[in-house]
Scaffold this motif. Structure first.
Motif, short mmCIF file in Angstrom:
data_model
loop_
_atom_site.label_atom_id
_atom_site.label_comp_id
_atom_site.label_asym_id
_atom_site.label_seq_id
_atom_site.Cartn_x
_atom_site.Cartn_y
_atom_site.Cartn_z
N ARG A 134 0.83 -1.20 0.00
CA ARG A 134 0.00 0.00 0.00
C ARG A 134 0.86 1.26 0.00
O ARG A 134 0.57 2.24 -0.72
CB ARG A 134 -0.90 -0.02 1.24
CG ARG A 134 -1.69 1.26 1.48
CD ARG A 134 -2.59 1.61 0.33
NE ARG A 134 -3.34 2.82 0.61
CZ ARG A 134 -3.97 3.52 -0.32
NH1 ARG A 134 -3.91 3.15 -1.61
NH2 ARG A 134 -4.66 4.61 -0.01
N LEU A 138 1.12 4.36 -2.82
CA LEU A 138 1.04 5.79 -2.52
C LEU A 138 2.25 6.54 -3.10
O LEU A 138 2.11 7.67 -3.61
CB LEU A 138 0.96 6.00 -1.02
CG LEU A 138 -0.33 5.55 -0.34
CD1 LEU A 138 -0.21 5.66 1.18
CD2 LEU A 138 -1.52 6.38 -0.83
N ASP A 155 -6.30 13.94 1.26
CA ASP A 155 -5.98 12.95 2.31
C ASP A 155 -4.70 12.17 2.01
O ASP A 155 -4.40 11.20 2.70
CB ASP A 155 -7.14 11.98 2.49
CG ASP A 155 -8.40 12.67 3.00
OD1 ASP A 155 -8.25 13.69 3.70
OD2 ASP A 155 -9.50 12.17 2.72
N LYS A 158 -2.06 12.24 4.82
CA LYS A 158 -2.58 11.50 5.97
C LYS A 158 -2.46 10.00 5.76
O LYS A 158 -2.05 9.26 6.67
CB LYS A 158 -4.03 11.90 6.21
CG LYS A 158 -4.68 11.21 7.39
CD LYS A 158 -6.12 11.66 7.56
CE LYS A 158 -6.79 10.93 8.72
NZ LYS A 158 -8.21 11.35 8.87
N ASP A 159 -2.82 9.53 4.55
CA ASP A 159 -2.73 8.10 4.26
C ASP A 159 -1.28 7.62 4.24
O ASP A 159 -0.97 6.52 4.71
CB ASP A 159 -3.39 7.81 2.90
CG ASP A 159 -4.89 8.05 2.92
OD1 ASP A 159 -5.46 8.08 4.03
OD2 ASP A 159 -5.47 8.22 1.83
#
Length: 212
Positions: A134, A138, A155, A158-159
């Motif tokens: 993941r 990103l 976001d 933040k992620d």
């Protein structure tokens, strides 16, 4: 000529009762112990007290004063008192011999205890792979936005931060689980060594022949 006394019935009963009580008291007094109490330990390690010592425990007793305090004039009085560390070791040795009958059983118990830890460790490693994938997505997404000159989604940071924190947390849990497993292996190894010592009567390392 012998004269018989004729006493009232109630007086005769009183005299007989007094005579019987005196007889019982005299017999009891003749059987009273000297006040010396003996203490001995049987084959199962149980401590007994009494005024008469069984013949088979002769020479293993210690005296107890009338107030219940051990006398110090017996040579073996300190032998039955075991220091705290020794009594704890004795308890552990007894448990070890009661639970296992061979070294192989200790190995099996170790493996059974490690199975759950191993399953948890594998689950953490799979979770880390998922979070790492993941995080890589990103990073690729960030590179695409930068290449196109577009602003990052609201976001995104933040992620990205959450993924990094997840990986750090998983790494910490993996380290704790591995440490727990290593501690457990060491404990079972020590139990196995002690079991062999108790079984053979030879301390670990003393029975090995020198290398040539």
């Amino acid at each position: 000529m012998i004269r018989r006394l004729h006493l009232p019935a109630n007086v005769m009963a009183y005299l007989l009762l007094t005579l019987n009580a005196s007889t019982v008291w005299a017999a009891t007094e003749s059987k009273q112990p000297s006040g010396k109490i003996m203490k001995w330990v049987d084959e199962q390690g149980t401590t007994h007290y009494g005024d008469t010592l069984p013949p088979q425990y002769s020479g293993k007793e210690s005296n107890i004063s009338p107030r219940g305090m051990p006398q110090t004039d017996t040579a073996n009085s300190t032998a039955s008192e075991t220091p705290g560390k020794e009594s704890e070791q004795t308890r552990r040795d007894r448990t070890l011999q009661a639970v296992y009958s061979s070294e192989h059983e200790i190995d099996l118990a170790r493996d059974r205890n490690l199975q759950m830890d191993q399953a948890m460790l594998e689950g953490l490693e799979q979770r880390k792979l998922s979070v790492t994938a993941r995080l890589q997505e990103l990073k690729n997404l960030e590179a695409g936005y930068i290449k196109r000159g577009q602003p990052l989604p609201k976001d995104f940071k933040k992620d990205f931060k959450a993924a990094l924190l997840d990986i750090d947390k998983i790494d910490e849990q993996i380290a704790e689980r591995k440490h727990h497993m290593e501690t457990m292996r060491l404990r079972f190894d020590n139990d196995k060594k002690r079991f062999i010592e108790l079984k053979t009567g030879v301390p670990a390392g003393e029975g090995a022949s020198p290398a040539h």
